[in-house]
Design an enzyme around this catalytic site. Structure first.
Site, PDB file in Angstrom:
ATOM      1  N   ASN A 130       0.806  -1.138   0.091  1.00 54.28           N
ATOM      2  CA  ASN A 130      -0.064   0.171   0.003  1.00 54.28           C
ATOM      3  C   ASN A 130       1.036   1.120  -0.102  1.00 54.28           C
ATOM      4  OD1 ASN A 130      -2.016   2.045   0.438  1.00 54.28           O
ATOM      5  ND2 ASN A 130      -2.288   1.441   2.645  1.00 54.28           N
ATOM      6  N   TRP A 131       1.010   1.828  -1.145  1.00 56.51           N
ATOM      7  CA  TRP A 131       1.894   3.036  -1.115  1.00 56.51           C
ATOM      8  C   TRP A 131       1.250   4.392  -0.559  1.00 56.51           C
ATOM      9  CZ3 TRP A 131       3.933   2.430  -7.106  1.00 56.51           C
ATOM     10  CH2 TRP A 131       4.371   1.230  -7.277  1.00 56.51           C
ATOM     11  N   LYS A 132       0.037   4.265  -0.393  1.00 57.69           N
ATOM     12  CA  LYS A 132      -0.351   5.545   0.145  1.00 57.69           C
ATOM     13  C   LYS A 132      -0.157   6.785  -0.717  1.00 57.69           C
ATOM     14  CE  LYS A 132      -0.269   3.451   4.738  1.00 57.69           C
ATOM     15  NZ  LYS A 132      -0.109   3.450   6.179  1.00 57.69           N
ATOM     16  N   HIS A 145      -9.536   1.210   5.060  1.00 56.97           N
ATOM     17  CA  HIS A 145      -8.321   1.374   5.541  1.00 56.97           C
ATOM     18  C   HIS A 145      -8.410   2.414   6.935  1.00 56.97           C
ATOM     19  CE1 HIS A 145      -4.154   2.683   6.621  1.00 56.97           C
ATOM     20  NE2 HIS A 145      -3.656   1.570   5.889  1.00 56.97           N
ATOM     21  N   GLU A 173      -6.839   4.652   7.910  1.00 57.17           N
ATOM     22  CA  GLU A 173      -6.636   6.071   7.583  1.00 57.17           C
ATOM     23  C   GLU A 173      -7.896   6.630   7.024  1.00 57.17           C
ATOM     24  OE1 GLU A 173      -2.884   5.679   5.449  1.00 57.17           O
ATOM     25  OE2 GLU A 173      -2.086   5.023   7.544  1.00 57.17           O
ATOM     26  N   GLU A 176      -5.192  -4.558  10.852  1.00 53.29           N
ATOM     27  CA  GLU A 176      -4.131  -3.556  11.064  1.00 53.29           C
ATOM     28  C   GLU A 176      -4.637  -2.922  12.369  1.00 53.29           C
ATOM     29  OE1 GLU A 176      -2.197  -2.421   7.150  1.00 53.29           O
ATOM     30  OE2 GLU A 176      -4.209  -1.264   7.359  1.00 53.29           O
ATOM     31  N   GLY A 214       2.667   2.493  10.680  1.00 51.35           N
ATOM     32  CA  GLY A 214       3.666   3.443  10.439  1.00 51.35           C
ATOM     33  C   GLY A 214       4.340   3.908  11.896  1.00 51.35           C
ATOM     34  N   SER A 217       3.699  -1.953  10.316  1.00 52.45           N
ATOM     35  CA  SER A 217       5.078  -1.975  10.624  1.00 52.45           C
ATOM     36  C   SER A 217       5.696  -3.325  10.210  1.00 52.45           C
ATOM     37  CB  SER A 217       5.439  -1.462  11.785  1.00 52.45           C
ATOM     38  OG  SER A 217       5.132  -0.244  12.055  1.00 52.45           O
ATOM     39  N   GLY A 248       2.651  -0.972   4.444  1.00 52.79           N
ATOM     40  CA  GLY A 248       2.657   0.585   3.909  1.00 52.79           C
ATOM     41  C   GLY A 248       4.228   0.909   3.455  1.00 52.79           C
ATOM     42  N   GLY A 249       4.862   1.372   4.445  1.00 55.49           N
ATOM     43  CA  GLY A 249       6.157   2.197   4.606  1.00 55.49           C
ATOM     44  C   GLY A 249       7.362   1.180   3.938  1.00 55.49           C
TER      45      GLY A 249
HETATM   46  P1  PGA Z   1       2.889   0.471   7.807  1.00 56.13           P
HETATM   47  O1  PGA Z   1       1.409   0.629   7.177  1.00 56.13           O
HETATM   48  O2  PGA Z   1       3.621  -0.684   7.130  1.00 56.13           O
HETATM   49  O3  PGA Z   1       3.748   1.628   7.254  1.00 56.13           O
HETATM   50  O4  PGA Z   1       2.757   0.487   9.313  1.00 56.13           O
HETATM   51  C1  PGA Z   1       0.472  -0.320   6.979  1.00 56.13           C
HETATM   52  C2  PGA Z   1      -0.924   0.025   6.363  1.00 56.13           C
HETATM   53  O5  PGA Z   1      -1.418   1.265   6.781  1.00 56.13           O
HETATM   54  O6  PGA Z   1      -1.033  -0.843   5.545  1.00 56.13           O
END
Ligand code: PGA
Length: 262
Positions: free
Chosen positions: A13-15, A103, A105, A175, A181, A221, A242-243
């Site tokens: 997930n590149w956000k 998600h 977010e 999650e 993050g 993470s 994500g990251g």
């Molecule tokens: P993260 O994000 O790996 O940066 O913690 C995961 C996500 O929100 O899908």
């Protein structure tokens, strides 16, 4: 991997990262780092921002890369006066396979409720794509002992009205919000416990065949250094990353987690 027939799905997930030039580079580097054994063991998807989808689709198709294209969000309506939104069929026309819905977010920053997430999941399915339905608790909810009930409410609300066969084919991502993050990962035991809880919820609402086939990802993470232990848990069938998915080398190392398992 867990002792079952579920093929793990590792999703990046590149956000809101990578413009379309960077996106092209990233998918090319990823393709270079992965080989046919990796794709045999693991399904892989990348979820770039909307503005990158066409570029990434073109690279995937031109180079015949077995990575599925994913989106990060969608609007639930088929079309209409929804300024700034993207419809399911627009994504489907770009050969998008997976769409992340709900998600944390989106839920926390953009006010998405279980009802909205449910409508989005249904719209994604109606357009022939697979939703990755997210759930997860905040740290305060976990500390108050409410993690399981929060997730239970999200699961039944977000999947309401879907039949057992459909749910068996979709993806749930657990999650914990406090792990996203932050560099703070749930321990493999904690992650396993919640994923097993989710599977038992699916079992009690939709039956054991559905529970045995639905894929449950862990997200929060996930890094090259912790992926294999997390993925080794019996109820964890992949990761939503994500990251660490922004760097093709790191993401490829996560995809290659089976190489690091005993
Ligand atoms: P993260 O994000 O790996 O940066 O913690 C995961 C996500 O929100 O899908």
């Amino acid at each position: 991997m867990a002792s079952n027939d579920r093929k793990p799905l590792i999703s990046g997930n590149w956000k809101m990262n990578h413009n379309h030039f960077e996106a092209i580079q990233t998918i090319q580097k990823l393709a270079y780092a992965l080989d046919k054994d990796d794709y045999q063991a693991v399904d892989v998807s990348v979820h770039p921002p909307f503005t990158d989808l066409r570029s990434v689709q073109t690279v995937i198709q031109a180079d015949d890369i077995p990575v599925a294209l994913g989106a990060q969000n969608v609007h639930q309506a088929a079309n209409g006066a929804f300024t700034g939104e993207i419809s399911p069929t627009m994504l489907q026309k770009l050969d998008v396979t997976y769409v992340i819905v709900g998600h944390s977010e989106r839920r926390e920053l953009f006010g998405e409720t279980d009802e909205i997430v449910n409508a989005k999941a249904k719209a994604v399915l109606a357009a022939g794509m697979t939703p990755i339905v997210c759930c997860g608790e905040t740290l305060a909810e976990r500390n108050a002992g409410h993690a399981e009930s929060k997730v239970a409410g999200q699961i039944s609300g977000s999947l309401a009205g879907l039949d057992a066969v459909t749910i068996g084919d979709l993806v749930i991502a657990y999650e914990p919000i406090w792990a996203i993050g932050t560099g703070e990962t749930a321990t493999p035991d904690d992650a396993q416990q919640m994923c097993a809880h989710i599977r038992s919820l699916v079992m009690s609402e939709w039956g054991s065949t559905t529970a045995a086939s639905v894929r449950i990802q862990y997200g929060g993470s996930v890094k090259p250094g912790n992926a294999s232990e997390l993925m080794g848990q019996p109820d964890i069938d992949g990761a939503l990353v994500g990251g660490a998915s922004l760097d093709a080398g790191d993401f490829a190392r996560i995809v290659k987690f089976p190489l690091y398992q005993a």
